[in-house]
Write a protein that holds these residues in place. Structure first.
Motif, short mmCIF file in Angstrom:
data_model
loop_
_atom_site.label_atom_id
_atom_site.label_comp_id
_atom_site.label_asym_id
_atom_site.label_seq_id
_atom_site.Cartn_x
_atom_site.Cartn_y
_atom_site.Cartn_z
N ALA A 1 -15.84 -22.65 -9.67
CA ALA A 1 -16.09 -23.85 -8.88
C ALA A 1 -17.39 -24.54 -9.28
CB ALA A 1 -16.12 -23.51 -7.39
N GLN A 2 -18.30 -23.82 -9.94
CA GLN A 2 -19.60 -24.37 -10.28
C GLN A 2 -19.61 -25.13 -11.60
OE1 GLN A 2 -22.79 -24.46 -8.69
NE2 GLN A 2 -21.32 -24.19 -7.04
N SER A 3 -18.49 -25.22 -12.27
CA SER A 3 -18.44 -25.96 -13.53
C SER A 3 -17.24 -26.88 -13.52
CB SER A 3 -18.36 -24.99 -14.71
OG SER A 3 -17.19 -24.22 -14.64
N GLY A 4 -17.31 -27.90 -14.33
CA GLY A 4 -16.21 -28.85 -14.40
C GLY A 4 -16.42 -30.03 -13.47
N ALA A 5 -15.33 -30.73 -13.20
CA ALA A 5 -15.39 -31.94 -12.39
C ALA A 5 -15.27 -31.61 -10.91
CB ALA A 5 -14.26 -32.90 -12.81
N GLN A 6 -15.75 -32.55 -10.08
CA GLN A 6 -15.60 -32.49 -8.62
C GLN A 6 -16.13 -31.18 -8.03
OE1 GLN A 6 -11.41 -33.22 -8.00
NE2 GLN A 6 -11.62 -35.41 -8.32
N ILE A 7 -17.33 -30.80 -8.42
CA ILE A 7 -17.92 -29.58 -7.88
C ILE A 7 -18.09 -29.70 -6.37
CG2 ILE A 7 -19.98 -28.12 -7.94
CD1 ILE A 7 -20.31 -28.80 -10.85
N TRP A 8 -18.40 -30.90 -5.89
CA TRP A 8 -18.61 -31.11 -4.46
C TRP A 8 -17.37 -30.78 -3.65
CZ3 TRP A 8 -15.40 -34.63 -2.09
CH2 TRP A 8 -14.70 -35.49 -2.93
N LEU A 9 -16.18 -30.94 -4.24
CA LEU A 9 -14.94 -30.62 -3.55
C LEU A 9 -14.43 -29.23 -3.92
CD1 LEU A 9 -12.63 -31.53 -1.71
CD2 LEU A 9 -11.56 -32.62 -3.70
N ALA A 10 -14.72 -28.79 -5.14
CA ALA A 10 -14.21 -27.50 -5.59
C ALA A 10 -14.83 -26.34 -4.82
CB ALA A 10 -14.48 -27.33 -7.09
N VAL A 11 -16.12 -26.44 -4.48
CA VAL A 11 -16.78 -25.34 -3.77
C VAL A 11 -16.17 -25.12 -2.38
CG1 VAL A 11 -18.96 -24.58 -2.75
CG2 VAL A 11 -18.92 -25.47 -5.08
N PRO A 12 -16.05 -26.15 -1.52
CA PRO A 12 -15.41 -25.89 -0.22
C PRO A 12 -13.94 -25.51 -0.33
CG PRO A 12 -15.88 -28.23 -0.48
CD PRO A 12 -16.58 -27.52 -1.59
N ALA A 13 -13.22 -26.10 -1.30
CA ALA A 13 -11.81 -25.75 -1.46
C ALA A 13 -11.65 -24.29 -1.87
CB ALA A 13 -11.16 -26.67 -2.49
N THR A 14 -12.48 -23.83 -2.80
CA THR A 14 -12.42 -22.44 -3.22
C THR A 14 -12.83 -21.51 -2.09
OG1 THR A 14 -12.99 -23.15 -5.47
CG2 THR A 14 -13.17 -20.81 -4.99
N SER A 15 -13.82 -21.91 -1.30
CA SER A 15 -14.24 -21.08 -0.17
C SER A 15 -13.13 -20.94 0.86
CB SER A 15 -15.49 -21.70 0.48
OG SER A 15 -16.57 -21.77 -0.44
N LEU A 16 -12.46 -22.05 1.18
CA LEU A 16 -11.34 -21.98 2.12
C LEU A 16 -10.20 -21.13 1.56
CD1 LEU A 16 -11.17 -25.64 3.48
CD2 LEU A 16 -11.81 -23.59 4.75
N HIS A 17 -9.93 -21.28 0.27
CA HIS A 17 -8.88 -20.50 -0.38
C HIS A 17 -9.17 -19.01 -0.27
CE1 HIS A 17 -5.48 -20.27 -3.20
NE2 HIS A 17 -6.13 -19.27 -3.77
N LEU A 18 -10.41 -18.64 -0.56
CA LEU A 18 -10.79 -17.23 -0.50
C LEU A 18 -10.78 -16.72 0.94
CD1 LEU A 18 -11.91 -14.65 -1.78
CD2 LEU A 18 -14.20 -15.65 -1.61
N LEU A 19 -11.29 -17.50 1.87
CA LEU A 19 -11.34 -17.06 3.26
C LEU A 19 -9.93 -16.88 3.83
CD1 LEU A 19 -13.23 -16.41 5.60
CD2 LEU A 19 -13.16 -18.82 6.26
N ALA A 20 -9.02 -17.78 3.50
CA ALA A 20 -7.64 -17.64 3.98
C ALA A 20 -6.99 -16.39 3.39
CB ALA A 20 -6.84 -18.88 3.61
N MET A 21 -7.23 -16.13 2.12
CA MET A 21 -6.68 -14.93 1.50
C MET A 21 -7.24 -13.67 2.14
SD MET A 21 -7.35 -12.27 -0.80
CE MET A 21 -8.79 -12.77 -1.73
N VAL A 22 -8.54 -13.70 2.45
CA VAL A 22 -9.19 -12.54 3.06
C VAL A 22 -8.61 -12.25 4.44
CG1 VAL A 22 -11.38 -11.87 4.13
CG2 VAL A 22 -11.34 -12.63 1.75
N LEU A 23 -8.47 -13.28 5.27
CA LEU A 23 -7.95 -13.08 6.62
C LEU A 23 -6.51 -12.58 6.59
CD1 LEU A 23 -9.40 -16.21 8.46
CD2 LEU A 23 -10.24 -13.86 8.52
N TRP A 24 -5.70 -13.14 5.68
CA TRP A 24 -4.30 -12.71 5.62
C TRP A 24 -4.19 -11.28 5.09
CZ3 TRP A 24 -2.07 -12.00 0.61
CH2 TRP A 24 -0.77 -11.49 0.66
N LEU A 25 -4.78 -11.01 3.93
CA LEU A 25 -4.60 -9.70 3.31
C LEU A 25 -5.26 -8.60 4.12
CD1 LEU A 25 -3.49 -8.09 0.96
CD2 LEU A 25 -5.61 -8.54 -0.28
N GLY A 26 -6.47 -8.85 4.63
CA GLY A 26 -7.14 -7.82 5.42
C GLY A 26 -6.38 -7.48 6.68
#
Length: 645
Positions: A359-384
């Motif tokens: 998320a820290q490289s490439g285009a749209q870092i400002w959007l990639a960081v929160p999107a990746t965080s939400l993606h990871l958090l949703a995966m964590v809540l579901w799988l855990g």
């Protein structure tokens, strides 16, 4: 002994056999085995997947834009320094720049440092007494997303030597594999710690008193700390090109702690302690009623639990559930402060990944960081939550809860949470896939794209299994009635949850490998396939006369910085390949003032020639210059332009 209980809804009696002592291993041992199987499976999948991806050429985010000297340049006198400029900021290590003489011996040079204070430019001073011959510069840096990028180029002093020094770009795959396994363990650990904690403390009213769920959460905290420590120790040797025996080198550890990744890993370890304390205070100690129930209480439990006939639709009486008593800590802190700290800590925990990855490289870092965080958090809540549920479903409390009555309040709640998590995963995953892949062709042509397709297939399998579990929950939740054949329904639920856990472990393992793989958008370039007409002014006669009116076709793969292969086809006007006495080549930069780089061209078959070791120094606009001799006196020059991405 047989106990007869009057059925609540039908007024009949049903015989309930006395409880039989459970023949399965103790719950603590069984829970430990189930959790260990999950972690071992994840580690094994990472070890199996990573070498296959790493065996293919990988192009990470930081590209070498230019070097001084230029690759292949012949100098009349030794250069004073080596200078490398990248397309983004990089982190330097003690061995980021190395110089090897024509015999392959490493020479002592100045330490790698930033040139002119620019984080994207590295330099190292060279000895003034370099002898004539060809030297190899080997470089190794870390990009902003924690990927290690390496490469090499050569230059000559006076005249090229007969053989250039071989360069070993990697010390082996042990350190990267160890780091990838550590990441997989950390991923599973954060899922069990955060997702399991939400399930035990928030979704399951009796979870705080159940040792099975608590053991899953604590094993998650332990795995998260252990996996993070492994990544922290392995990053130094990985970035410096050292073997695994250097993991405890204080200098390497200090260098890692000074980087963005080191800061994130250190913050993650602190958050493990903070969230562990929050969970310990929040759930307290298990009450003696459910926390340490003796085995001989099965008969007493049977007297308070109604039998469920297999051939009838039965109302499940809520009043028969055992009532537990707890000494709840008083005060507002438990109801407001602790949840607030837990939420902030969970968000901060996800940021320790997203602030140091793709998320820290490439285009749209400002959007990639929160999107990746939400993606990871949703995966964590579901799988855990899923793993915690699976442990409690597959290892029930003896045989006194065959209908999963103690878990009944948590099932519909987790079902709704899982649906929300999958919605978030789908939306954010679609955006992140577009951002990291870019084109349809990159899906099948890159290791990242193939892994992403595999992950998508596994997620679809999870959705198929989850639909069966949701049907069980909905049938059971409707008007408080259970399915007619409750035993068979529970068995199907157990199989479904177990299957979801297996596929969830596969998803986590693929994710751990994906974060170590360059995104397809940066590693994929469509191959060059260009056809130009053969110059009409060339006096090609005799056996080469067919070239007049013919064409020259050039195919270049992968059209990226580094090693490339060029296939050259000389086709006559009749469509047949036409051989020529001699053909030579050179690389010319169309946007930089650098000297032409010679390219060796050999004949593969009559009319088909190959440049098998064409090295493109950096991205940009290039031209492959071909000098084609068609007779003893006639020669033509053709330039084929292409772009190295």
């Amino acid at each position: 002994m047989t106990v007869r209980r009057r059925h609540v809804t039908r007024g009949t009696t049903a015989a309930v056999p006395a409880a039989v002592p459970c023949a399965t291993p103790p719950r603590a041992r069984l829970v430990a085995r189930l959790v260990a199987i999950v972690f071992l499976a994840a580690g094994g999948l990472v070890v199996g997947l990573l070498p296959g991806v790493a065996a293919r050429p990988a192009y990470a985010h930081a590209y070498l834009l230019e070097s001084t000297p230029v690759d292949g340049q012949v100098l009349s006198s030794p250069p004073a320094e080596v200078r490398l400029r990248f397309d983004e900021a990089v982190s330097l290590g003690r061995r980021s720049i190395q110089l090897l003489d024509p015999t392959g011996k490493e020479l002592a040079i100045g330490a790698a440092e930033y040139a002119d204070g620019k984080a994207d430019t590295a330099r190292a001073s060279l000895p003034r007494d370099l002898a004539e011959g060809t030297y190899v510069v080997s470089w190794r840096v870390t990009s902003v997303d924690s990927h290690v990028v390496s490469g090499a180029f050569s230059f000559s002093v006076g005249h090229p030597s007969a053989t250039a020094a071989p360069v070993e770009q990697d010390t082996g795959r042990v350190v990267p594999v160890v780091a990838a396994v550590g990441r997989a363990v950390a991923y599973l650990g954060v899922a069990l710690a955060l997702g399991g904690g939400v399930f035990v403390a928030g979704l399951w009213p009796g979870g705080r008193d159940d040792r099975r769920g608590r053991r899953v959460v604590w094993s998650g905290f332990a795995a998260l700390a252990a996996g993070t420590a492994v990544v922290l120790l392995a990053q130094g040797p990985y970035a410096d090109g050292r073997p695994l025996t250097a993991v405890f080198d204080p200098g390497l550890l200090g260098a890692t702690l000074s980087t963005r990744l080191g800061h994130a890993l250190l913050a993650r370890l602190v958050l493990v302690v903070v969230l562990g304390v929050v969970f310990l205070i929040g759930v307290g100690r298990p009450s003696p009623v459910t926390g340490s129930e003796p085995a001989d209480s099965e008969t007493a439990r049977a007297e308070t639990t109604p039998a469920v006939p297999a051939d009838s639709e039965t109302t499940l009486p809520v009043t028969t559930l055992p009532v537990t008593t707890r000494a709840e800590p008083a005060g507002v802190a438990r109801r407001t402060v602790l949840p607030a700290v837990a939420v902030v800590g969970a968000i901060a925990m996800t940021l320790t990944w997203t602030l140091a990855d793709h998320a820290q490289s490439g285009a749209q870092i400002w959007l990639a960081v929160p999107a990746t965080s939400l993606h990871l958090l949703a995966m964590v809540l579901w799988l855990g939550g899923l793993v915690t549920l699976a442990v409690c479903v597959l290892a029930p409390a003896g045989r006194r809860d065959p209908a999963l009555l103690s878990l009944e309040p948590a099932l519909p709640r987790f079902s709704r949470l899982a649906l929300l998590c999958f919605t978030v995963i789908a939306v954010t995953g679609l955006y992140l896939s577009w951002r990291q892949v870019g084109t349809w062709g990159a899906l099948g042509a890159t290791g990242f794209g193939r892994l992403l397709l595999g992950k998508l297939a596994v997620v679809l399998g999870v959705l198929a299994l989850a639909s069966g579990a949701r049907r069980f929950v909905h049938r059971r939740d409707r008007a408080g009635r259970a399915p007619r054949d409750l035993g068979a329904a529970v068995r199907r639920l157990r199989r479904s949850v177990a299957g979801e856990v297996v596929l969830g472990v596969v998803v986590v393992s693929i994710t751990a490998v994906l974060v170590d793989t360059a995104p397809a958008r940066t590693s994929y370039a469509p191959p060059v396939d260009t056809t130009v007409p053969f110059p009409a002014a060339v006096n090609a006669s005799g056996p080469y006369g067919g070239l007049r009116g013919g064409s020259i076709q050039v195919k270049i793969e992968p059209a990226r910085p580094g090693g490339n292969t060029a296939d050259i086809y000389l086709t006559g006007r009749d469509g047949r390949l036409v051989p020529v006495p001699e053909i030579s080549g050179a690389l010319e930069s169309r946007d930089r003032a650098v000297p032409a780089l010679p390219v060796k061209v050999t004949a593969a078959e009559p009319g088909h020639y190959v440049a098998g070791s064409m090295s493109v120094p950096y991205p940009g606009e290039w031209a492959l210059r071909l000098d084609i001799r068609v007779s003893d006196f006639d020669e033509t020059r053709v330039r084929v332009p292409f772009t190295a991405h």
